[in-house]
Each structure stands twice: as C-alpha cells, then as structure tokens.
Design an enzyme around this catalytic site. Sequence first.
Site, mmCIF file in Angstrom:
data_model
loop_
_atom_site.group_PDB
_atom_site.id
_atom_site.type_symbol
_atom_site.label_atom_id
_atom_site.label_comp_id
_atom_site.label_asym_id
_atom_site.label_seq_id
_atom_site.Cartn_x
_atom_site.Cartn_y
_atom_site.Cartn_z
ATOM 1 C CG ASP A 176 3.298 -3.970 2.283
ATOM 2 O OD1 ASP A 176 3.492 -3.380 1.146
ATOM 3 O OD2 ASP A 176 4.369 -3.597 2.708
ATOM 4 C CB SER A 177 3.110 -8.133 0.633
ATOM 5 O OG SER A 177 4.173 -7.683 0.431
ATOM 6 C CE1 TYR A 221 0.725 -10.285 0.663
ATOM 7 C CE2 TYR A 221 -1.150 -8.443 0.340
ATOM 8 C CZ TYR A 221 -0.847 -9.951 0.706
ATOM 9 O OH TYR A 221 -1.811 -9.783 2.363
ATOM 10 N N GLY A 222 3.889 -9.664 -4.969
ATOM 11 C CA GLY A 222 4.188 -9.462 -6.528
ATOM 12 C C GLY A 222 4.368 -10.414 -7.432
ATOM 13 C CB CYS A 231 0.575 -2.824 -0.199
ATOM 14 S SG CYS A 231 1.187 -4.026 -1.874
ATOM 15 C CD GLU A 243 8.790 -8.291 3.879
ATOM 16 O OE1 GLU A 243 9.621 -9.075 4.860
ATOM 17 O OE2 GLU A 243 8.470 -7.046 3.750
ATOM 18 C CB CYS A 259 7.114 -1.257 -4.949
ATOM 19 S SG CYS A 259 7.403 -2.683 -3.725
ATOM 20 C CB THR A 260 5.150 0.756 0.144
ATOM 21 O OG1 THR A 260 4.717 -0.613 0.367
ATOM 22 C CG2 THR A 260 4.278 1.356 -0.403
ATOM 23 C CG HIS A 261 8.458 -3.797 0.338
ATOM 24 N ND1 HIS A 261 7.688 -4.276 0.192
ATOM 25 C CD2 HIS A 261 9.591 -4.871 1.178
ATOM 26 C CE1 HIS A 261 7.209 -5.311 0.712
ATOM 27 N NE2 HIS A 261 7.805 -6.172 1.662
HETATM 28 N N1 DGL Z 1 5.325 -3.623 -0.687
HETATM 29 C C1 DGL Z 1 4.663 -4.120 -1.940
HETATM 30 C C2 DGL Z 1 4.497 -2.855 -2.956
HETATM 31 O O1 DGL Z 1 3.879 -2.144 -2.207
HETATM 32 C C3 DGL Z 1 5.674 -5.272 -1.856
HETATM 33 C C4 DGL Z 1 4.580 -6.345 -3.094
HETATM 34 C C5 DGL Z 1 5.079 -7.519 -2.109
HETATM 35 O O2 DGL Z 1 5.088 -8.144 -1.649
HETATM 36 O O3 DGL Z 1 5.434 -8.457 -4.138
HETATM 37 O O4 DGL Z 1 3.751 -3.391 -4.103
#
Ligand code: DGL
Length: 266
Positions: free
Chosen positions: A11-12, A43-44, A74, A153, A186-188
């Site tokens: 993931d990011s 990343y988004g 991610c 984060e 989003c996995t966050h």
């Molecule tokens: N966990 C990432 C996702 O599922 C986060 C993306 C990001 O870093 O913006 O999209």
Amino acid sequence: MSTFSRIGVFDSGLGGLTVLNAICAANKGLSIVYFGDTARVPYGSRTPETIIRYAEQDVRFLLSKGVEAIVVACGTVSAIALEELRKEFSIPIIGVIEPACDAAAKVTKSKHICVIGTQATVHSHAYSDYINRQYPDMTVSGIGCPLFVPLIENGFREDDPITKMTVERYLSPIRNTDIDTLILGCTHYPFLSGIIHETLPDVRLIDIGVALSEVVGRTLTLPHNISDNFVEYCFSDRETGFKRFDAEHLKDLPNGPIKSINIESF
Ligand code: DGL
C-alpha cells in the site's frame, strides 16, 4: 497446483495493514512481506503515470523478497495500475476493486451503492465501471475524500474534532438518501469506520480488507497445518508506531521485524 506460502502485500502507507490484518485473521501459515510506501504517501492525489511508476517499483521490491503472489492492498493502485502490473509481471496479482464491489452487491437492498475513495480512485471510475458491468440493475455514486488519508497518516484518530468535521463534510450529503451500502474504497478508511458509522448509521459499510481476504483464500492455494503467520514489515520511511494504535483493525497482525528500505532503488 502450486502452493503460495510467501506473498507480498503493499500500500502507499499504513492503510494496507487493515487488509493484511484481515488476511492474517482468515489464513494461517503464510509468510508475508508487507510494504508501506510511507516516503511517498499519499498516492491518491498523484497522476496515473506516477501511481503506475510507484506501483511498479513496489512490485519489484516485493519480487526481490521472493514473493510468489502479490495483494495490492491499495484502492488507488488497484483502480489505476492493476492492468499494467498484470501485463508486466507474471506472478498472480490480486486487487481490491472486484471483491469490494461483489461484497457490496451481495448486501444492498436499495441497489444504490456509494464508493468513497481517493481523488484518483473516484476519477478512474474503476469501481463504478465494474458495478455497471456486473450489476447493471444497480446505481453507483462516488465521493472523493482526499483529506482522509493525510489525517490518518498524521495520527488524527476518530475522536478528534477535525476528523469528525471532515467526515461530516464529505458524507452528510448522502445521509437520508436511498444509498444503503458504502464501499470504503480506500484501505485507510477502516480506521475511520466508527465515525463513518456514526455519521451514516443506516448505511452498511464494506471493508475491502475483509472482502479481499476471502478472495485470497479462494484464489491462492495456501499451506495447511502450520499455525502462525510470519510478517516482515517494510517501509520506505517512518512506520509511525503502527503496532501501538487502533487495536481493533490491527489486532490480528503478528509481531515481526520492521525494516526500512530505499524504494527509489527498485
Ligand atoms: N490506502 C490507499 C488506497 O487504498 C491510500 C491511497 C493514498 O495514498 O492516497 O487508496
């Protein structure tokens, strides 16, 4: 059929740990290399070209660790780069879009699903394209929530007033609509599921980690009769003490070595 006992998950940043937690809760005997690109999160908000380049480096790093299959934990990389990754690398690569959409389609009664995710994910229409294709009788809406990942984060938890205001700002427009199912795309976002549930109490939340962990068990032949998972945690920058917070979403993570790696060299 070969047995996949060593898999890579990336993931990011920290969000993929919610997926890793679900994989560890549902499977045993895995040796997992987790990579969180904390040097380059989020990343988004980046262009598809940059997201693809980052994802390719992430996969090359995991391949250097001898993994036999990869879980893209991610939403953003799954939405933007999955096809390119599958073309470029020959090992099985599993993304989160399809399992999340299938899980949502299974539970919605109103047949109106909403997906929340990063800007890149929502602009890609990856979730809505899949739902429109597979479930043409359903309606799908999308909301970009670009502030959620930076909040998480940077350690803002659900009880922080800024987090509450941000969730309210993004999600109150869909309160009292016919949307009955919300994909946390989003996995966050599972880190915010408590406050999202308070904001939308009548809406069913789909955690993509839980949806995906079932697919991992189905797609890959995993080893049997070994009781523990082993995880090596690798980050390109700080790891923010992830083992210390949010016991609920990370409670099935085993302890393991934490390593710092230079992702730009891959
Ligand atoms: N966990 C990432 C996702 O599922 C986060 C993306 C990001 O870093 O913006 O999209």
